[in-house]
Design a protein around this motif. Structure first.
Motif, mmCIF file in Angstrom:
data_model
loop_
_atom_site.group_PDB
_atom_site.id
_atom_site.type_symbol
_atom_site.label_atom_id
_atom_site.label_comp_id
_atom_site.label_asym_id
_atom_site.label_seq_id
_atom_site.Cartn_x
_atom_site.Cartn_y
_atom_site.Cartn_z
ATOM 1 N N LYS A 86 0.857 -1.188 0.000
ATOM 2 C CA LYS A 86 0.000 0.000 0.000
ATOM 3 C C LYS A 86 0.896 1.243 0.000
ATOM 4 C CE LYS A 86 -3.665 2.247 2.635
ATOM 5 N NZ LYS A 86 -3.181 3.289 3.512
ATOM 6 N N ILE A 87 0.569 2.196 -0.867
ATOM 7 C CA ILE A 87 1.383 3.412 -0.942
ATOM 8 C C ILE A 87 0.804 4.460 0.000
ATOM 9 C CG2 ILE A 87 2.083 5.320 -2.440
ATOM 10 C CD1 ILE A 87 1.984 3.295 -4.757
ATOM 11 N N LYS A 88 1.670 4.984 0.881
ATOM 12 C CA LYS A 88 1.212 6.026 1.810
ATOM 13 C C LYS A 88 1.453 7.403 1.194
ATOM 14 C CE LYS A 88 -0.439 7.351 5.746
ATOM 15 N NZ LYS A 88 -1.825 7.022 6.098
ATOM 16 N N ILE A 89 2.661 7.580 0.662
ATOM 17 C CA ILE A 89 3.012 8.860 0.052
ATOM 18 C C ILE A 89 3.569 8.582 -1.342
ATOM 19 C CG2 ILE A 89 4.499 10.898 0.187
ATOM 20 C CD1 ILE A 89 4.550 10.522 3.209
ATOM 21 N N LYS A 90 3.062 9.325 -2.313
ATOM 22 C CA LYS A 90 3.553 9.141 -3.687
ATOM 23 C C LYS A 90 4.065 10.476 -4.205
ATOM 24 C CE LYS A 90 2.083 7.127 -8.088
ATOM 25 N NZ LYS A 90 2.965 5.940 -7.976
ATOM 26 N N ALA A 91 5.392 10.527 -4.421
ATOM 27 C CA ALA A 91 5.991 11.745 -4.957
ATOM 28 C C ALA A 91 6.143 11.572 -6.452
ATOM 29 C CB ALA A 91 7.342 11.998 -4.315
ATOM 30 N N ASP A 92 5.670 12.570 -7.198
ATOM 31 C CA ASP A 92 5.738 12.434 -8.646
ATOM 32 C C ASP A 92 6.416 13.655 -9.261
ATOM 33 O OD1 ASP A 92 5.432 11.339 -11.099
ATOM 34 O OD2 ASP A 92 3.312 11.906 -11.327
ATOM 35 N N ASN A 93 7.601 13.412 -9.792
ATOM 36 C CA ASN A 93 8.330 14.449 -10.512
ATOM 37 C C ASN A 93 8.493 15.750 -9.702
ATOM 38 O OD1 ASN A 93 9.798 15.111 -12.676
ATOM 39 N ND2 ASN A 93 8.087 15.644 -14.006
ATOM 40 N N ILE A 94 9.054 15.583 -8.520
ATOM 41 C CA ILE A 94 9.215 16.715 -7.604
ATOM 42 C C ILE A 94 10.482 17.511 -7.933
ATOM 43 C CG2 ILE A 94 9.714 17.325 -5.189
ATOM 44 C CD1 ILE A 94 6.974 16.309 -5.323
ATOM 45 N N ASN A 95 10.321 18.838 -7.943
ATOM 46 C CA ASN A 95 11.479 19.731 -8.012
ATOM 47 C C ASN A 95 11.379 20.706 -6.861
ATOM 48 O OD1 ASN A 95 13.183 19.406 -10.591
ATOM 49 N ND2 ASN A 95 11.056 19.114 -11.250
ATOM 50 N N PHE A 96 12.531 21.052 -6.292
ATOM 51 C CA PHE A 96 12.496 22.024 -5.204
ATOM 52 C C PHE A 96 13.640 23.001 -5.355
ATOM 53 C CE2 PHE A 96 13.002 23.852 -1.059
ATOM 54 C CZ PHE A 96 11.704 24.034 -0.624
ATOM 55 N N TYR A 97 13.319 24.276 -5.149
ATOM 56 C CA TYR A 97 14.317 25.334 -5.328
ATOM 57 C C TYR A 97 14.436 26.186 -4.067
ATOM 58 C CZ TYR A 97 13.290 24.313 -10.235
ATOM 59 O OH TYR A 97 13.088 23.696 -11.434
ATOM 60 N N TYR A 98 15.682 26.434 -3.630
ATOM 61 C CA TYR A 98 15.957 27.483 -2.639
ATOM 62 C C TYR A 98 16.417 28.687 -3.456
ATOM 63 C CZ TYR A 98 16.243 23.910 1.067
ATOM 64 O OH TYR A 98 15.984 22.898 1.953
ATOM 65 N N GLY A 99 15.561 29.651 -3.686
ATOM 66 C CA GLY A 99 15.932 30.747 -4.574
ATOM 67 C C GLY A 99 16.264 30.184 -5.945
ATOM 68 N N GLN A 100 17.504 30.387 -6.400
ATOM 69 C CA GLN A 100 17.918 29.870 -7.709
ATOM 70 C C GLN A 100 18.451 28.441 -7.606
ATOM 71 O OE1 GLN A 100 17.530 31.518 -10.641
ATOM 72 N NE2 GLN A 100 16.432 32.983 -9.371
ATOM 73 N N SER A 101 18.808 28.051 -6.361
ATOM 74 C CA SER A 101 19.498 26.768 -6.253
ATOM 75 C C SER A 101 18.507 25.595 -6.327
ATOM 76 C CB SER A 101 20.343 26.779 -4.976
ATOM 77 O OG SER A 101 20.141 25.624 -4.242
ATOM 78 N N HIS A 102 18.781 24.686 -7.234
ATOM 79 C CA HIS A 102 17.879 23.583 -7.544
ATOM 80 C C HIS A 102 18.231 22.389 -6.649
ATOM 81 C CE1 HIS A 102 15.821 21.383 -11.171
ATOM 82 N NE2 HIS A 102 15.241 21.139 -10.025
ATOM 83 N N ALA A 103 17.519 22.224 -5.536
ATOM 84 C CA ALA A 103 17.947 21.259 -4.526
ATOM 85 C C ALA A 103 17.424 19.847 -4.774
ATOM 86 C CB ALA A 103 17.519 21.729 -3.138
ATOM 87 N N ILE A 104 16.253 19.742 -5.412
ATOM 88 C CA ILE A 104 15.713 18.410 -5.715
ATOM 89 C C ILE A 104 15.282 18.381 -7.175
ATOM 90 C CG2 ILE A 104 13.846 16.782 -5.236
ATOM 91 C CD1 ILE A 104 14.056 17.394 -2.415
ATOM 92 N N LYS A 105 15.734 17.351 -7.884
ATOM 93 C CA LYS A 105 15.521 17.313 -9.333
ATOM 94 C C LYS A 105 14.696 16.114 -9.755
ATOM 95 C CE LYS A 105 19.978 19.557 -9.775
ATOM 96 N NZ LYS A 105 21.408 19.255 -9.797
#
Ligand SMILES: Nc1ncnc2c1ncn2[C@@H]1O[C@H](COP(=O)(O)OP(=O)(O)O)[C@@H](O)[C@H]1O
Ligand SMILES: [Mg+2]
Lengths: 294, 257
Positions: free
Chosen positions: B8-27
């Motif tokens: 059973k899936i509890k959390i499903k992350a799909d194509n997540i990107n995260f930015y601190y300002g300009q810095s691309h922390a999660i691709k």
């Protein structure tokens, strides 16, 4: 470095360190020596609780209750002004202000703290007093109320900057823990941030109070100068500090009046000493509480 | 990345990107977190493990000037959407931090805090929940006689278990651990690991760790991240014996990190 040189440097610093201690000791000795003769003229109880301050009458009366009452009322009033405003702005700067606002507000507060008190006196005398006189329709704008207002404003930067420091010392990890448990910003502020910095906040309030009690120039200029028991906050008053400043010049050295003024100074010294020791004690407790001393 | 269709899936992350300002922390990160399993995130320092973890309980919302893209489904609901109720997510997803961070309050107050801010007033209920939580965190026996003394008097390991108890008190469904043993001695570390194995019967656990042995000991699934990307995600036993990616192999054999 050769040990000869080292010894000399060490000696110089030792002397410097003890010099300030020596000055303090000297001040205390002079205060006591010059105060005590007044108690040959008047009993300690009558000096403190006497309701009449007529040092130049014949026979003179040396009751400083009107001066103590004036100091008390002016200080209490000033605290009502500076505590809410000072703490309010500290909370604003720490919790609500954006990074840019913070960068503007913090230096402004520091500058306000550095304005000489005579400037506040001018401001009180020339702007606040006439304004209040017209607004409230009172005989003179130079009264306890005005003094409270001006001194309160003057002490805001002290309270703000010290309590803001203590708020910003609250570790970010406490706030994160609170948010992670589902608390909102307001709950985090009230239940975590403020209690954790409570001792720092109380220290800032005590030091603000200490500044108000010891303030001379401003009160001399705006409090009205009447050495009688105040009946209302709109009466002109003469707090302890301004009494010394106003009368020291006209009292003959070695006269009972002169000694009485020293005794007032001694009392002020003891009161502010107590405030400062209390502040020191509380801030030490604060370090222990946050575990900063481990 | 889905690797087990039975769970059973509890959390499903799909194509997540995260930015601190300009810095691309999660691709472009996609991953499934399975219900009542332990998922470990490993990878060199700065690769984005904590950032991803903190997305799961929306702690990154507190960092100004950040941006998240993609979908992050918690029980099917996208928690990256603007109108998400942050408080209800944080109640469902508890967090234990790298450094033990009990409040400068008593042990009791620390645990009651989460209940109080969520509006619980019933004193008996709170007292009972405090005891339950401390028992679940294997701390009750050590502190039952001094519930009303400062939490800061506890040892580091006890403080961390207190933080776990504090988190359990609000009855989360998921618990996030961000290097929970980084500041602890081996004995305390061992206790926390045992606790995690016990807790996974009831909770979904996501743990970030620097320590590969720890990941191997406590987790069912392991995700290896590198420079903001998810390089490999697999059953822990599989990844530690036959990693598929050369980068994972290099990391696991200690060539960098
Ligand atoms: N608050 C922040 N502001 C700006 N950059 C950050 C912040 N937190 C982390 N970063 C950056 O994001 C990247 C990922 O960090 P993090 O998620 O903490 O890595 P890890 O937990 O894997 O060591 C790093 O390059 C780090 O410098
Ligand atoms: Mg990290």
């Amino acid at each position: 470095m050769n040990s000869q040189k080292e010894k000399i440097i060490k000696l110089i610093f030792t002397i410097l360190a003890f010099a300030s201690l020596l000055f303090l000791l000297g001040i205390i000795i002079v205060l006591f020596k010059e105060s005590l003769p007044i108690f040959k003229e008047v009993k300690l109880h009558d000096f403190i609780f006497g309701k009449h301050w007529y040092p130049t009458y014949d026979p003179p009366e040396y009751g400083i209750m009107p001066l103590i009452a004036a100091s008390f009322w002016v200080t209490a009033g000033a605290m009502i002004v500076c505590v809410p405003l000072g703490l309010g702005s500290a909370l604003y700067i720490n919790e609500i202000a954006s990074f840019r606002q913070k960068q503007i507000l913090k230096p402004i507060i520091e500058i306000l703290a550095g304005i000489p008190s005579i400037v506040y006196g001018f401001f009180g005398m020339l702007i606040v007093a006439p304004f209040l006189q017209n607004l409230l329709n009172i005989p003179s704008g130079l009264c306890a109320f005005t003094a409270s207002l001006v001194l309160g404003i003057m002490a805001i930067p002290t309270v703000t900057s010290l309590s803001e420091d203590s708020l910003s010392f609250v570790p970010k990890s406490f706030k994160e823990a609170s948010y992670a448990l589902g608390a909102n910003r307001w709950q985090t502020l009230i239940k975590v941030v403020i209690p954790a910095s409570m001792s720092g906040i109380s220290t800032s309030v005590i030091l603000g109070m200490s500044r108000i009690v010891g303030e001379t120039m401003t009160v001399l200029m705006v409090s009205g100068g009447a050495a009688i028991m105040p009946k209302s906050i709109f009466d002109p008053v003469r707090p302890m500090t301004s009494t010394i400043a106003a009368e020291m010049g006209e009292s003959a050295v070695g006269s009972p009046h002169y000694h009485a003024l020293f005794a007032i100074g001694l009392i002020l010294f003891l009161v502010t000493l107590i405030f400062n020791v209390a502040a020191e004690h509380i801030s030490k407790k604060y370090r222990v509480k946050l575990g900063l001393n481990r | 990345m889905s690797i087990n269709n039975e769970e059973k899936i509890k959390i499903k992350a799909d194509n997540i990107n995260f930015y601190y300002g300009q810095s691309h922390a999660i691709k472009n990160l996609s991953i499934d977190i399975y219900d009542k399993k332990v998922t470990a995130f490993i990878g060199p320092s700065g690769c984005g493990k904590s950032t991803f973890l903190r997305m799961l309980n929306k702690m990154n919302d507190l960092v100004p000037n950040t941006r998240a893209e993609g979908t992050l489904l918690f029980d099917g609901q996208d928690i990256l959407e603007k109108n998400t109720d942050v408080v209800s997510i944080r109640k469902k997803v508890g967090m234990v931090f790298q450094k033990p961070n009990p409040f400068p309050k008593t042990i009791f107050q620390n645990i009651a805090y989460g209940l109080e801010v969520n509006g619980v007033k019933d004193k008996d209920f709170i007292r009972k929940r405090v005891e339950d939580s401390l028992r679940k965190a294997a701390l009750w026996e050590e502190v039952k006689t001094r519930l009303h003394t400062s939490a800061l008097m506890l040892s580091g390991g006890q403080q961390q278990r207190l933080c776990i108890a504090r988190c359990l008190a609000v009855e989360p469904q998921v618990i996030l651990f961000d290097e929970p043993c980084a500041s602890l001695d081996p004995i305390s570390t061992n206790k926390i690991e045992e606790l995690i194995l016990e807790l996974k019967k009831f909770y979904t656990i996501v743990i970030v760790t620097h320590n590969m042995q720890q990941a191997a000991r406590v987790s069912d699934y392991t995700a290896f991240m590198y420079l903001g990307e998810l390089i490999e995600f697999d059953k822990t036993a599989t990844m530690f014996t036959v990693p598929k990616q050369p980068k994972t192999e290099e990391y696991l054999s200690g060539k960098f990190g």
